[in-house]
Design a protein around this motif. Structure first.
Motif, PDB file in Angstrom:
ATOM      1  N   TRP A   1       0.833  -1.206   0.000  1.00 51.91           N
ATOM      2  CA  TRP A   1       0.000   0.000   0.000  1.00 51.91           C
ATOM      3  C   TRP A   1       0.866   1.254   0.000  1.00 51.91           C
ATOM      4  CZ3 TRP A   1      -4.646  -1.390  -1.246  1.00 51.91           C
ATOM      5  CH2 TRP A   1      -5.166  -2.611  -0.789  1.00 51.91           C
ATOM      6  N   VAL A   2       1.983   1.213   0.729  1.00 53.30           N
ATOM      7  CA  VAL A   2       2.890   2.359   0.773  1.00 53.30           C
ATOM      8  C   VAL A   2       3.473   2.622  -0.608  1.00 53.30           C
ATOM      9  CG1 VAL A   2       5.021   3.281   1.747  1.00 53.30           C
ATOM     10  CG2 VAL A   2       3.480   1.967   3.205  1.00 53.30           C
ATOM     11  N   VAL A   3       4.021   1.576  -1.232  1.00 52.24           N
ATOM     12  CA  VAL A   3       4.716   1.734  -2.508  1.00 52.24           C
ATOM     13  C   VAL A   3       3.767   2.200  -3.612  1.00 52.24           C
ATOM     14  CG1 VAL A   3       5.974   0.524  -4.340  1.00 52.24           C
ATOM     15  CG2 VAL A   3       6.557   0.113  -1.944  1.00 52.24           C
ATOM     16  N   THR A   4       2.595   1.577  -3.710  1.00 55.12           N
ATOM     17  CA  THR A   4       1.673   1.968  -4.784  1.00 55.12           C
ATOM     18  C   THR A   4       1.152   3.395  -4.584  1.00 55.12           C
ATOM     19  OG1 THR A   4      -0.144   0.843  -3.615  1.00 55.12           O
ATOM     20  CG2 THR A   4       0.952  -0.364  -5.387  1.00 55.12           C
ATOM     21  N   SER A   5       0.870   3.777  -3.332  1.00 51.54           N
ATOM     22  CA  SER A   5       0.379   5.133  -3.085  1.00 51.54           C
ATOM     23  C   SER A   5       1.461   6.173  -3.373  1.00 51.54           C
ATOM     24  CB  SER A   5      -0.122   5.286  -1.643  1.00 51.54           C
ATOM     25  OG  SER A   5       0.939   5.178  -0.721  1.00 51.54           O
ATOM     26  N   GLU A   6       2.753   5.761  -3.288  1.00 47.35           N
ATOM     27  CA  GLU A   6       3.856   6.680  -3.544  1.00 47.35           C
ATOM     28  C   GLU A   6       4.264   6.731  -5.011  1.00 47.35           C
ATOM     29  OE1 GLU A   6       6.445   6.690   0.582  1.00 47.35           O
ATOM     30  OE2 GLU A   6       6.791   5.072  -0.849  1.00 47.35           O
ATOM     31  N   MET A   7       4.344   5.582  -5.667  1.00 44.87           N
ATOM     32  CA  MET A   7       4.933   5.554  -7.005  1.00 44.87           C
ATOM     33  C   MET A   7       3.963   5.929  -8.127  1.00 44.87           C
ATOM     34  SD  MET A   7       5.451   1.427  -7.584  1.00 44.87           S
ATOM     35  CE  MET A   7       6.116   1.518  -9.242  1.00 44.87           C
ATOM     36  N   PHE A   8       2.667   5.823  -7.892  1.00 45.67           N
ATOM     37  CA  PHE A   8       1.719   6.223  -8.927  1.00 45.67           C
ATOM     38  C   PHE A   8       1.722   7.747  -9.059  1.00 45.67           C
ATOM     39  CE2 PHE A   8      -1.025   2.218  -8.132  1.00 45.67           C
ATOM     40  CZ  PHE A   8      -0.192   1.485  -8.976  1.00 45.67           C
ATOM     41  N   PRO A   9       1.780   8.274 -10.284  1.00 48.58           N
ATOM     42  CA  PRO A   9       1.857   9.728 -10.484  1.00 48.58           C
ATOM     43  C   PRO A   9       0.618  10.459  -9.974  1.00 48.58           C
ATOM     44  CG  PRO A   9       1.542   8.575 -12.580  1.00 48.58           C
ATOM     45  CD  PRO A   9       1.832   7.533 -11.561  1.00 48.58           C
ATOM     46  N   ASN A  10       0.846  11.683  -9.473  1.00 49.07           N
ATOM     47  CA  ASN A  10      -0.243  12.477  -8.897  1.00 49.07           C
ATOM     48  C   ASN A  10      -1.423  12.609  -9.851  1.00 49.07           C
ATOM     49  OD1 ASN A  10       1.266  13.028  -6.561  1.00 49.07           O
ATOM     50  ND2 ASN A  10       2.276  14.769  -7.531  1.00 49.07           N
ATOM     51  N   ARG A  11      -1.110  12.834 -11.121  1.00 45.92           N
ATOM     52  CA  ARG A  11      -2.137  13.125 -12.115  1.00 45.92           C
ATOM     53  C   ARG A  11      -3.174  12.017 -12.248  1.00 45.92           C
ATOM     54  NH1 ARG A  11      -3.412  15.661 -16.941  1.00 45.92           N
ATOM     55  NH2 ARG A  11      -3.853  14.297 -18.708  1.00 45.92           N
ATOM     56  N   VAL A  12      -2.733  10.763 -12.146  1.00 48.14           N
ATOM     57  CA  VAL A  12      -3.645   9.629 -12.343  1.00 48.14           C
ATOM     58  C   VAL A  12      -3.709   8.727 -11.114  1.00 48.14           C
ATOM     59  CG1 VAL A  12      -3.369   9.602 -14.857  1.00 48.14           C
ATOM     60  CG2 VAL A  12      -1.799   8.261 -13.434  1.00 48.14           C
ATOM     61  N   ARG A  13      -3.315   9.265  -9.943  1.00 49.07           N
ATOM     62  CA  ARG A  13      -3.226   8.401  -8.761  1.00 49.07           C
ATOM     63  C   ARG A  13      -4.559   7.730  -8.445  1.00 49.07           C
ATOM     64  NH1 ARG A  13      -0.808  11.522  -5.371  1.00 49.07           N
ATOM     65  NH2 ARG A  13       1.226  10.597  -5.771  1.00 49.07           N
ATOM     66  N   GLY A  14      -5.646   8.478  -8.531  1.00 47.09           N
ATOM     67  CA  GLY A  14      -6.957   7.894  -8.226  1.00 47.09           C
ATOM     68  C   GLY A  14      -7.287   6.734  -9.139  1.00 47.09           C
TER      69      GLY A  14
ATOM     70  N   ALA B   1      -5.163   4.979 -11.000  1.00 53.94           N
ATOM     71  CA  ALA B   1      -4.164   3.914 -10.878  1.00 53.94           C
ATOM     72  C   ALA B   1      -4.371   3.077  -9.630  1.00 53.94           C
ATOM     73  CB  ALA B   1      -2.757   4.518 -10.885  1.00 53.94           C
ATOM     74  N   LEU B   2      -4.657   3.744  -8.500  1.00 51.79           N
ATOM     75  CA  LEU B   2      -4.905   3.003  -7.269  1.00 51.79           C
ATOM     76  C   LEU B   2      -6.172   2.161  -7.385  1.00 51.79           C
ATOM     77  CD1 LEU B   2      -3.946   5.552  -4.454  1.00 51.79           C
ATOM     78  CD2 LEU B   2      -2.907   3.314  -4.864  1.00 51.79           C
ATOM     79  N   SER B   3      -7.193   2.699  -8.039  1.00 51.92           N
ATOM     80  CA  SER B   3      -8.417   1.922  -8.236  1.00 51.92           C
ATOM     81  C   SER B   3      -8.138   0.668  -9.065  1.00 51.92           C
ATOM     82  CB  SER B   3      -9.478   2.776  -8.939  1.00 51.92           C
ATOM     83  OG  SER B   3     -10.038   3.700  -8.054  1.00 51.92           O
ATOM     84  N   PHE B   4      -7.372   0.836 -10.133  1.00 51.17           N
ATOM     85  CA  PHE B   4      -7.088  -0.302 -11.011  1.00 51.17           C
ATOM     86  C   PHE B   4      -6.250  -1.359 -10.308  1.00 51.17           C
ATOM     87  CE2 PHE B   4      -4.363  -2.409 -14.211  1.00 51.17           C
ATOM     88  CZ  PHE B   4      -5.357  -3.037 -14.954  1.00 51.17           C
ATOM     89  N   SER B   5      -5.139  -0.939  -9.673  1.00 50.29           N
ATOM     90  CA  SER B   5      -4.252  -1.912  -9.021  1.00 50.29           C
ATOM     91  C   SER B   5      -4.961  -2.610  -7.868  1.00 50.29           C
ATOM     92  CB  SER B   5      -2.977  -1.231  -8.514  1.00 50.29           C
ATOM     93  OG  SER B   5      -3.256  -0.324  -7.474  1.00 50.29           O
TER      94      SER B   5
END
Length: 443
Positions: A360-373, A375-379
């Motif tokens: 959870w730490v790594v994915t919330s950090e490495m996904f770019p701000n622009r598409v974080r929502g 990207a996190l939903s997809f992963s």
């Protein structure tokens, strides 16, 4: 000021607590539900895994909803979903009703699994982000432990499975009250939606005036760069450099689940019964599993901002491989006894100190701000698909092919997870979200 960031993190991770309660609360009720509704192995698999169908739906839709309506609105909606669904599960009069309310509960779990790490990563200072995001997983382990303990004490109560499934309602109500009384919106979301003064106020309370000005400037600069581009779309997470980063995070999320953790969490009493331990003794050993899960997550909280994310993931994979190898052999050669319990506890301890919080730490950090929502939903959605498959088919594999096949399968994926992390996952410790984007070549 330091107390404030811990307070809002505490409120946010109550969603994680409810995640754990809903995930593990059914473990002590599996046999009672199967008997009450006269279900087959696949039937009880559907009842248990139906939660993951809701989790998938919740995870897929939450990112876009959180970007549109705000993180706090999602938290409030989740608290209401948990309250409604837990009461529905407890009062269910048919298998279909139980499955329906489990799906609704799952929607809440899926939503909070996205918005929890997202929110905390956006409010936390870079030096504390790993620890604070990990508190979400810590709360999940507390929920799991509470569920096991409550199930144990309710075991001999008439109609105990209904009470077991009603427990989250109490904590949902508390969560709802905390959100309504004292919980701010994410500063990053506020600035993105033209509410800079509110964001400045929240940032000041988190880290003081200097911190607030620095963070506000960094967020505004990041958003300014994004406004020069077209509005982010879901398809963007599959393209170019962004697509590669999202793929890496998604594979990490998949490995977190396909290595078997939720088969152990949901079916621990059933697994112990396979080794000749039955009834309340099996459930008591499950409480021990929950306790070890809880304690070893504390180790992760201590190490994640000291040793780094990648080191924890690699050592966690090694411990999981060794313990799963022993479990495979113990079922293959009918060793049984205390060795199975110890191996399960070792597996849980290494998972809890590594993949459980660090993914959870790594994915919330490495996904770019622009598409974080998005990207996190997809992963997270892919993670829940893996969880569904694991939970749905584990009882059938266990009863038809045996524990050796089940744990051997998880062991193979643990080996693959080790090499994947070693080769592809970057270290993100101590870096701002903007620095991480630059290092990944996204700016």
């Amino acid at each position: 000021m330091k107390a404030y960031i811990y307070w809002i993190t505490f409120v946010a991770v109550n969603g994680g607590l409810l995640f754990g309660l809903n995930m593990a609360g059914i473990s002590g009720a599996v046999n009672s539900i199967q008997d009450f509704f006269q279900l087959t192995d696949n039937g009880i698999g559907i009842v248990v895994s139906s939660l993951m169908i809701g989790c998938l739906l919740g995870a897929l839709f939450t990112g876009a909803l959180a970007d549109r309506f705000g993180r706090k609105t999602i938290f409030l909606s989740v608290a209401l979903l948990f309250l409604f669904s837990s009461l529905g599960c407890a009062l269910a009069q048919s298998e279909g009703m139980l499955v329906l309310f489990r799906v609704i509960a799952g929607f809440g779990v899926g939503a909070v699994s996205v918005v929890g790490p997202m929110y905390i990563s956006e409010v936390a200072p870079a030096s504390q982000r790993g620890t604070l995001v990990s508190y979400n997983q810590f709360a999940i382990t507390i929920g799991i432990l509470l569920a096991y303990a409550i199930d144990y004490f309710l075991l001999d109560v008439s109609g105990s499975w209904r009470y077991m499934l009603a427990v989250p309602a109490v904590f949902s109500l508390l969560f709802l009250l905390l959100l309504m009384v004292s919980f701010p919106e994410s500063p990053r979301w506020l600035i993105a939606n033209g509410r800079s003064e509110e964001a400045q106020s929240v940032l000041c309370r988190i880290g003081g005036d200097v911190f607030a000005q620095q963070e506000k400037t960094a967020i505004e600069n990041s958003l300014r760069q994004e406004t020069n581009k077209e509005e982010a779309s879901f398809s963007e997470i599959f393209k170019g450099k962004v697509g590669r980063v999202v793929l890496l995070g998604t594979l990490l999320a998949a490995f977190q689940q396909i290595t078997g953790i939720n088969a152990v969490v949901n079916y621990a009493p059933v697994i112990f019964e396979q080794t000749g331990v039955g009834g309340d003794t099996a459930l008591l050993q499950s409480v021990l599993v929950g306790l070890i899960n809880f304690l070893c997550t504390i180790v992760a909280l201590w190490l994640v901002d000291r040793k780094g994310r990648k080191v924890l993931l690699l050592w966690g994979a090694v411990g999981m491989i060794v313990s799963l190898a022993y479990l495979t052999a113990s079922f293959a050669f009918s060793w049984g006894g205390i060795g199975v319990l110890i191996a399960l506890l070792v597996y849980i301890s290494f998972f809890a100190a590594s993949f459980a919080p660090v993914m959870w730490v790594v994915t919330s950090e490495m996904f770019p701000n622009r598409v974080r929502g998005y990207a996190l939903s997809f992963s997270t959605g892919i993670s829940w698909i893996c969880t569904f498959l694991t939970v749905q088919f584990s009882p059938w594999i266990l009863n038809n092919w045996g524990g050796a096949t089940l744990f051997g399968f998880f062991g193979v994926f643990s080996i693959l997870a080790f090499f994947f992390v070693w080769r592809y996952i970057p270290e993100t410790k101590g870096k701002t979200l903007e620095q991480i984007e630059k290092e990944l070549g996204l700016k």
